[in-house]
Design an enzyme around this catalytic site. Structure first.
Site, PDB file in Angstrom:
ATOM      1  N   GLU A  67      75.911  67.200  40.147  1.00 20.52           N
ATOM      2  CA  GLU A  67      75.688  67.481  41.354  1.00 20.52           C
ATOM      3  C   GLU A  67      76.396  65.730  41.966  1.00 20.52           C
ATOM      4  O   GLU A  67      76.252  65.543  43.174  1.00 20.52           O
ATOM      5  CB  GLU A  67      73.964  67.087  41.125  1.00 20.52           C
ATOM      6  CG  GLU A  67      74.253  65.786  40.810  1.00 20.52           C
ATOM      7  CD  GLU A  67      73.446  65.701  39.242  1.00 20.52           C
ATOM      8  OE1 GLU A  67      73.264  64.646  38.748  1.00 20.52           O
ATOM      9  OE2 GLU A  67      74.054  66.301  38.974  1.00 20.52           O
ATOM     10  N   HIS A  84      69.040  73.913  40.783  1.00 13.53           N
ATOM     11  CA  HIS A  84      69.295  72.861  40.220  1.00 13.53           C
ATOM     12  C   HIS A  84      69.796  71.698  40.803  1.00 13.53           C
ATOM     13  O   HIS A  84      69.839  71.007  41.619  1.00 13.53           O
ATOM     14  CB  HIS A  84      69.299  73.086  38.469  1.00 13.53           C
ATOM     15  CG  HIS A  84      69.141  72.106  38.014  1.00 13.53           C
ATOM     16  ND1 HIS A  84      67.634  71.372  37.218  1.00 13.53           N
ATOM     17  CD2 HIS A  84      70.080  70.937  37.457  1.00 13.53           C
ATOM     18  CE1 HIS A  84      67.799  70.571  36.638  1.00 13.53           C
ATOM     19  NE2 HIS A  84      69.168  69.772  36.686  1.00 13.53           N
ATOM     20  N   GLU A  85      71.503  71.840  40.995  1.00 11.70           N
ATOM     21  CA  GLU A  85      72.426  71.814  41.334  1.00 11.70           C
ATOM     22  C   GLU A  85      72.555  71.154  42.851  1.00 11.70           C
ATOM     23  O   GLU A  85      72.635  69.598  43.392  1.00 11.70           O
ATOM     24  CB  GLU A  85      73.694  71.597  41.307  1.00 11.70           C
ATOM     25  CG  GLU A  85      73.913  71.948  40.143  1.00 11.70           C
ATOM     26  CD  GLU A  85      73.697  71.119  38.651  1.00 11.70           C
ATOM     27  OE1 GLU A  85      73.839  69.709  39.414  1.00 11.70           O
ATOM     28  OE2 GLU A  85      73.482  71.168  37.805  1.00 11.70           O
ATOM     29  N   HIS A 106      69.112  69.164  43.403  1.00 13.31           N
ATOM     30  CA  HIS A 106      69.536  66.981  43.221  1.00 13.31           C
ATOM     31  C   HIS A 106      70.058  66.910  44.445  1.00 13.31           C
ATOM     32  O   HIS A 106      70.331  65.425  44.912  1.00 13.31           O
ATOM     33  CB  HIS A 106      70.808  67.284  42.326  1.00 13.31           C
ATOM     34  CG  HIS A 106      70.289  66.948  40.747  1.00 13.31           C
ATOM     35  ND1 HIS A 106      69.562  66.018  40.722  1.00 13.31           N
ATOM     36  CD2 HIS A 106      71.020  67.679  39.832  1.00 13.31           C
ATOM     37  CE1 HIS A 106      69.715  65.804  38.967  1.00 13.31           C
ATOM     38  NE2 HIS A 106      70.749  66.849  38.428  1.00 13.31           N
ATOM     39  N   GLU A 114      65.667  64.119  37.015  1.00 15.42           N
ATOM     40  CA  GLU A 114      65.847  65.559  36.361  1.00 15.42           C
ATOM     41  C   GLU A 114      64.686  65.816  36.070  1.00 15.42           C
ATOM     42  O   GLU A 114      64.189  67.431  36.698  1.00 15.42           O
ATOM     43  CB  GLU A 114      66.336  65.106  35.053  1.00 15.42           C
ATOM     44  CG  GLU A 114      68.033  64.978  35.271  1.00 15.42           C
ATOM     45  CD  GLU A 114      68.450  66.217  35.422  1.00 15.42           C
ATOM     46  OE1 GLU A 114      68.887  66.890  35.706  1.00 15.42           O
ATOM     47  OE2 GLU A 114      69.924  65.379  35.963  1.00 15.42           O
ATOM     48  N   ASP A 142      73.387  59.248  27.328  1.00 15.32           N
ATOM     49  CA  ASP A 142      73.345  60.387  27.573  1.00 15.32           C
ATOM     50  C   ASP A 142      72.449  60.555  26.015  1.00 15.32           C
ATOM     51  O   ASP A 142      71.705  62.052  26.435  1.00 15.32           O
ATOM     52  CB  ASP A 142      74.436  61.486  26.169  1.00 15.32           C
ATOM     53  CG  ASP A 142      75.749  61.054  27.296  1.00 15.32           C
ATOM     54  OD1 ASP A 142      75.658  61.011  28.366  1.00 15.32           O
ATOM     55  OD2 ASP A 142      77.358  61.485  26.903  1.00 15.32           O
ATOM     56  N   TYR A 152      63.742  66.305  32.067  1.00 19.14           N
ATOM     57  CA  TYR A 152      63.339  67.691  32.621  1.00 19.14           C
ATOM     58  C   TYR A 152      62.572  68.647  32.494  1.00 19.14           C
ATOM     59  O   TYR A 152      62.128  68.686  33.447  1.00 19.14           O
ATOM     60  CB  TYR A 152      64.545  68.729  31.887  1.00 19.14           C
ATOM     61  CG  TYR A 152      66.314  68.104  31.869  1.00 19.14           C
ATOM     62  CD1 TYR A 152      67.381  68.889  33.529  1.00 19.14           C
ATOM     63  CD2 TYR A 152      66.713  67.748  31.699  1.00 19.14           C
ATOM     64  CE1 TYR A 152      68.669  68.129  33.268  1.00 19.14           C
ATOM     65  CE2 TYR A 152      68.597  67.070  31.960  1.00 19.14           C
ATOM     66  CZ  TYR A 152      69.389  67.470  32.758  1.00 19.14           C
ATOM     67  OH  TYR A 152      69.904  66.733  33.066  1.00 19.14           O
TER      68      TYR A 152
END
Length: 627
Positions: free
Chosen positions: A291, A315-316, A319, A338, A397, A405
């Site tokens: 994003e 979704h992006e 953001h 998220e 990560d 999410y």
């Protein structure tokens, strides 16, 4: 009116409380909460960056960037140093605003965080400058050879999230530190350069490009792409970039970008970044999308030709409010980015395509959440199923799972159920407006939630709601249940086929990609080779042009030992870098005694096509070493 006891730590600027507190009838643990981001060396409480002036030369031949990063800084009067994050950079020189060289210090290397760059400052220091070079193996940068692109031209792109920006810019690499920037970048003539900033739409024959980002962003949203690219306008302030060979295909799926943007604005207020453009990257991009403000990066695997995978664009785009506008303060708070974004994504898709469509997406989220929770618990990582994480000493990560999410989404959906959609939308609009261009942690959000959603509306909050959803492991009992009638119809179609043994009963002409994915997910473990063969003969799944369908089909083929699909599977693994697809397929192959050697053989050929984000995980999965 239901009231929570106000935590004194919430009223402090840094929210540095790190012990358990009781809220009246609603215990919320803030154990492990730390005010400082544990994934940065920076000393933002003493001195922090405010603006970056970046000048760079992109050297494709040597696969390095030569650059000067000059920062305007903000500091306390008695500040003696400013600390930046670096990883693998060759620092050549450091100087202050008076052009005097500074005897900087590089601290000892940490394998995860890199190396702290300590720069002495004094009362008169207003700017610091660092001349440096990146390494060819910089973790954030992927240098593609001509044969790895559709136009047979070299290509460069960055991926800064979560803490990789420090591998191409010496910076305070924390989502809680925001800055504006301008840049001047020289690239080979004939190439287009793009950043998360104001962007050109045509190639400059000089090869020199200038950029400006006036809104403050965190380091993980810094981006750079250089290649043979063209621009296609889709609306008054939307468009996309792609390699020339991909432009027409991309237009089929991305031509409605303006409608997406206007739908989002109708829900949660004005878009604050002026331009919304998408860059369709070569296949090695490791994510579905990234994003970056004004320049969303997208995988070409969303180009199905029928707009069936464009929820990723929603979704992006979402953001731009949750994440880019209001950002998680640390990676322990990643769900704030998220979870909100998935909720917003589904609201956009519902507004554009109807509730029956968005409920398919929610049903997929529910399935993936259950699978993720089970996997994490089976691995002994039960605490990682909490929304608020403790990632100290671990790569951020690790927290980029379905928990952030999908559990985050269902928490917000539960709040909507409790107060009603109208009140929840008013709250979200207020939240995005009040915290615009700021970073926020979980505890501050929960306090704001109590005061401005439940308190303001005189609605009683269920006992232990926040504790159960945010600080407890697993899936809460009050999770909302998605209701997808279209998926129920798929279930019935499967039963009819298996009971009648007549594949012609499968009428799929009106199925979306999501219905096909649900079809694969619902097939019984007893599915046979002959049934899989029959499916392929009728639907030609092995030669599908839809990456989502291919990914699920290959998993089924491995399970059923359907080897006619293996040639296409190998081709897919070599030419696709999206981690979402790679991990399940390689895992399925590697865990099979029959296919472990095949997995390694394919990986040896494919690894050079993958970004660090992908091969870093796959090396560990496959116990692979390049030595």
């Amino acid at each position: 009116m239901y009231k929570l006891t106000v935590l004194s730590c919430f009223l402090m600027a840094l929210f540095s409380c790190n012990e358990k507190k009781d809220m009246e009838n609603n215990r919320v643990s803030v154990i492990n909460y730390k005010g400082k981001d544990m994934h940065t060396f920076s000393n933002s409480e003493e001195a922090k960056i405010k603006h970056l002036n970046w000048e760079a030369f992109v050297d494709f031949e040597n696969k390095i960037i030569n650059a000067i990063a000059q920062f305007d800084i903000e500091k306390y009067p008695n500040a003696e140093k400013i600390i930046l994050d670096t990883k693998g950079l060759d620092i050549e020189k450091v100087w202050s605003n008076d052009q005097v060289s500074i005897d900087y210090e590089l601290k000892s290397k940490d394998d995860l965080l890199g190396t702290a760059l300590l720069i002495p400052i004094n009362k008169s220091t207003h700017t610091i400058s660092i001349a440096y070079k990146t390494k060819p193996n910089a973790e954030a940068l992927q240098w593609l050879n001509p044969n790895q692109t559709s136009g047979n031209q070299p290509f460069l792109f960055s991926q800064s999230q979560a803490i990789l920006c420090r591998s191409w810019i010496p910076i305070q690499d924390s989502p809680g530190i925001r800055f504006t920037f301008n840049a001047k970048v020289e690239v080979p003539k004939g190439f287009l350069a793009l950043m998360s900033a104001s962007n050109p739409q045509e190639v400059d024959t000089t090869g020199v490009y200038e950029f400006q980002m006036e809104q403050p962003i965190p380091a993980y949203l810094m981006s750079l792409a250089v290649g043979d690219l063209q621009y296609q306008k889709t609306g008054k302030n939307t468009g996309f970039y792609a390699e020339p060979a991909t432009i027409d295909k991309a237009n089929q799926d991305l031509k409605d970008l303006q409608s997406f943007l206007e739908t989002a604005e109708n829900l949660y207020g004005k878009y604050r970044w002026e331009q919304f453009d998408v860059l369709v990257l070569p296949p090695s991009f490791p994510f579905g999308g990234m994003e970056n403000p004004r320049l969303t990066f997208a995988t070409p695997t969303i180009l199905a030709g029928d707009k069936s995978l464009v929820s990723l664009i929603a979704h992006e785009l979402a953001h731009s409010w949750s994440g880019n506008l209001v950002t998680n303060a640390t990676w322990n708070d990643f769900w704030l980015n998220e979870g909100f974004t998935v909720y917003f994504e589904y609201r956009i898709m519902e507004a554009m395509y109807g509730r029956d469509y968005s409920e398919m997406l929610a049903s997929i989220s529910y399935k993936e959440l259950k699978e993720e929770v089970k996997e994490l618990i089976d691995e002994g990582n039960e605490k990682d199923t909490q929304l608020k994480l403790n990632l100290e000493g671990r790569n951020p990560d690790v927290g980029m799972t379905a928990i952030a999410y999908d559990k985050g989404y269902f928490f917000l959906r539960r709040l909507e159920e409790l107060v009603g959609r109208e009140k929840f939308d008013i709250f979200l609009n207020q939240y995005f407006g009040e915290f615009a261009f700021q970073s926020i942690n979980t505890e501050k959000f929960l306090y704001y939630l109590e005061q401005n959603l439940f308190g303001k509306n005189d609605i009683k909050m269920p006992e232990d709601l926040l504790q159960n959803w945010v600080y407890e492991s697993g899936i809460p009992q009050d999770i909302p249940a998605p209701n997808s009638q279209r998926f129920l119809a798929v279930n019935n179609a499967i039963q009819n086929w298996l009971s009648t043994e007549n594949i012609d009963t499968l009428q799929t002409s009106k199925w979306s990609t999501h219905e096909f994915l649900h079809f694969f997910h619902q097939l019984p473990d007893s599915i046979t080779y002959l049934q899989v063969q029959e499916l392929d003969q009728k639907f030609n799944f092995t030669n599908s042009g839809n990456a989502e369908i291919l990914s699920e089909w290959f998993l089924l083929a491995i399970k059923a030992d359907y080897r006619p699909a293996f040639g296409k599977m190998e081709e897919f693994l070599i030419n696709t870098g999206r981690k979402k697809f790679l991990m399940p397929i390689y895992t399925k192959l590697y865990k099979s005694d029959n296919y472990r050697a095949l997995a390694l053989r394919i990986y040896r050929k494919a690894r050079e096509n993958y970004h660090f984000v992908s091969y870093n995980s796959l090396d560990k999965l496959l116990n692979y070493s390049i030595n």
